[in-house]
Design a protein around this motif. Sequence first.
Motif, PDB file in Angstrom:
ATOM      1  N   VAL A   1       0.822  -1.080   0.114  1.00  0.00           N
ATOM      2  CA  VAL A   1       0.078  -0.055  -0.026  1.00  0.00           C
ATOM      3  C   VAL A   1       0.919   1.333   0.021  1.00  0.00           C
ATOM      4  CG1 VAL A   1      -1.525   1.467   1.279  1.00  0.00           C
ATOM      5  CG2 VAL A   1      -1.959  -0.844   1.040  1.00  0.00           C
ATOM      6  N   VAL A   2       1.840   1.228   0.835  1.00  0.00           N
ATOM      7  CA  VAL A   2       2.781   2.418   0.816  1.00  0.00           C
ATOM      8  C   VAL A   2       3.366   2.744  -0.495  1.00  0.00           C
ATOM      9  CG1 VAL A   2       4.941   3.081   1.757  1.00  0.00           C
ATOM     10  CG2 VAL A   2       3.174   2.229   3.271  1.00  0.00           C
ATOM     11  N   ILE A   3       3.991   1.641  -1.183  1.00  0.00           N
ATOM     12  CA  ILE A   3       4.492   1.673  -2.618  1.00  0.00           C
ATOM     13  C   ILE A   3       3.527   2.260  -3.565  1.00  0.00           C
ATOM     14  CG2 ILE A   3       5.673   0.487  -4.408  1.00  0.00           C
ATOM     15  CD1 ILE A   3       6.855  -1.176  -2.326  1.00  0.00           C
ATOM     16  N   VAL A   4       2.317   1.752  -3.556  1.00  0.00           N
ATOM     17  CA  VAL A   4       1.358   2.100  -4.248  1.00  0.00           C
ATOM     18  C   VAL A   4       0.993   3.687  -4.182  1.00  0.00           C
ATOM     19  CG1 VAL A   4      -1.089   1.847  -4.954  1.00  0.00           C
ATOM     20  CG2 VAL A   4       0.229   0.010  -4.737  1.00  0.00           C
ATOM     21  N   LEU A   5       0.944   4.145  -2.973  1.00  0.00           N
ATOM     22  CA  LEU A   5       0.547   5.453  -2.589  1.00  0.00           C
ATOM     23  C   LEU A   5       1.727   6.391  -3.025  1.00  0.00           C
ATOM     24  CD1 LEU A   5      -0.898   5.168   0.915  1.00  0.00           C
ATOM     25  CD2 LEU A   5      -2.326   5.874  -1.453  1.00  0.00           C
ATOM     26  N   ALA A   6       3.003   6.017  -2.861  1.00  0.00           N
ATOM     27  CA  ALA A   6       4.247   6.504  -3.679  1.00  0.00           C
ATOM     28  C   ALA A   6       4.200   6.919  -4.938  1.00  0.00           C
ATOM     29  CB  ALA A   6       5.562   5.980  -2.821  1.00  0.00           C
ATOM     30  N   VAL A   7       3.746   5.827  -5.673  1.00  0.00           N
ATOM     31  CA  VAL A   7       3.736   5.899  -7.223  1.00  0.00           C
ATOM     32  C   VAL A   7       2.710   6.985  -7.503  1.00  0.00           C
ATOM     33  CG1 VAL A   7       3.176   4.619  -9.276  1.00  0.00           C
ATOM     34  CG2 VAL A   7       4.734   3.544  -7.423  1.00  0.00           C
ATOM     35  N   VAL A   8       1.461   6.904  -7.039  1.00  0.00           N
ATOM     36  CA  VAL A   8       0.510   7.762  -7.209  1.00  0.00           C
ATOM     37  C   VAL A   8       0.872   8.964  -7.183  1.00  0.00           C
ATOM     38  CG1 VAL A   8      -1.927   8.301  -6.572  1.00  0.00           C
ATOM     39  CG2 VAL A   8      -1.441   6.124  -6.696  1.00  0.00           C
ATOM     40  N   LEU A   9       1.504   9.428  -5.738  1.00  0.00           N
ATOM     41  CA  LEU A   9       2.044  10.833  -5.624  1.00  0.00           C
ATOM     42  C   LEU A   9       3.167  11.286  -6.687  1.00  0.00           C
ATOM     43  CD1 LEU A   9       2.265  10.587  -1.636  1.00  0.00           C
ATOM     44  CD2 LEU A   9       0.437  11.748  -3.067  1.00  0.00           C
ATOM     45  N   VAL A  10       3.612  10.287  -7.016  1.00  0.00           N
ATOM     46  CA  VAL A  10       4.902  10.806  -8.296  1.00  0.00           C
ATOM     47  C   VAL A  10       4.065  10.847  -9.534  1.00  0.00           C
ATOM     48  CG1 VAL A  10       6.881  10.049  -9.412  1.00  0.00           C
ATOM     49  CG2 VAL A  10       6.743   9.616  -6.848  1.00  0.00           C
ATOM     50  N   LEU A  11       3.316  10.192  -9.749  1.00  0.00           N
ATOM     51  CA  LEU A  11       2.593  10.381 -11.303  1.00  0.00           C
ATOM     52  C   LEU A  11       1.887  11.682 -11.053  1.00  0.00           C
ATOM     53  CD1 LEU A  11       1.200   6.867 -11.796  1.00  0.00           C
ATOM     54  CD2 LEU A  11       3.261   7.987 -13.102  1.00  0.00           C
ATOM     55  N   GLY A  12       1.147  12.079  -9.917  1.00  0.00           N
ATOM     56  CA  GLY A  12       0.305  13.167  -9.757  1.00  0.00           C
ATOM     57  C   GLY A  12       1.169  14.354  -9.946  1.00  0.00           C
ATOM     58  N   ALA A  13       2.505  14.245  -9.046  1.00  0.00           N
ATOM     59  CA  ALA A  13       3.365  15.447  -9.382  1.00  0.00           C
ATOM     60  C   ALA A  13       3.823  15.654 -10.637  1.00  0.00           C
ATOM     61  CB  ALA A  13       4.607  15.304  -8.362  1.00  0.00           C
TER      62      ALA A  13
END
Length: 237
Positions: free
Chosen positions: A80-92
């Motif tokens: 879950v932490v990895i998925v959230l990190a990827v989502v944040l990077v893509l959003g940025a």
Amino acid sequence: MAVLRGLGAAPLLPHTGDDPPVTIPRDPAREAAERELSRPMYHENDPSLFQRALNRFWGWVDDLFSAASGATPGGALGLVVIVLAVVLVLGALWWRLGTPHRAAASSPALFDDRPRSAAEHRAAAEAHAAQGHWNQALQERMRAVVRALEERALLDPRPGRTADEAAAEAGRTLPSHTDRLRAAAHAFDDVTYGGRTADEAAYLRLAELDHDLQRTKPVLTSTAHTTPSNSSQGDAE
């Protein structure tokens, strides 16, 4: 009648325990069971085709999630932490670069094939602005800025020049407006090639820059170089 019924039923219903039981071969029995189970009354509560496909999909997602969580440090929480990190990077990246409508190896040319004067570009920009078409208005105003600099001989007319190149070249003779020229070129690229949307404020900033540039005197390089020598001669005299 009782005697006849007994005689007729004797071969079918044996009364002795010594006779072998009646059996049905395997294949006919299976076919009979399939025919029976295929009757609609047994399938009234079956899920629909869409529901079965949806169940299969969620089963696949669950299997995938279970396999990924088993291979990820920290189990499900780590995944879950990895998925959230990827989502944040893509959003940025999305916020910074905008919608990737098309990718270009280099910035395309500022002008199209049909040359127009600065006044024509300004008129087109004002027409778009009057209709609230801020993307087109900003584009035409940037073209008006560059064309006006070419008409004043502050920029050499050069086909294929990009907005960034024009801003960098103009900043050498108009150093007080270097930052605003670069910001205007960046706004032009964002709207034209980056998928961003301009607004009225962005257009008004560019229109103000256009007016200021028309009233600004350029800093000539030759004057800058000759001024110290002239001053030295005056001092010597």
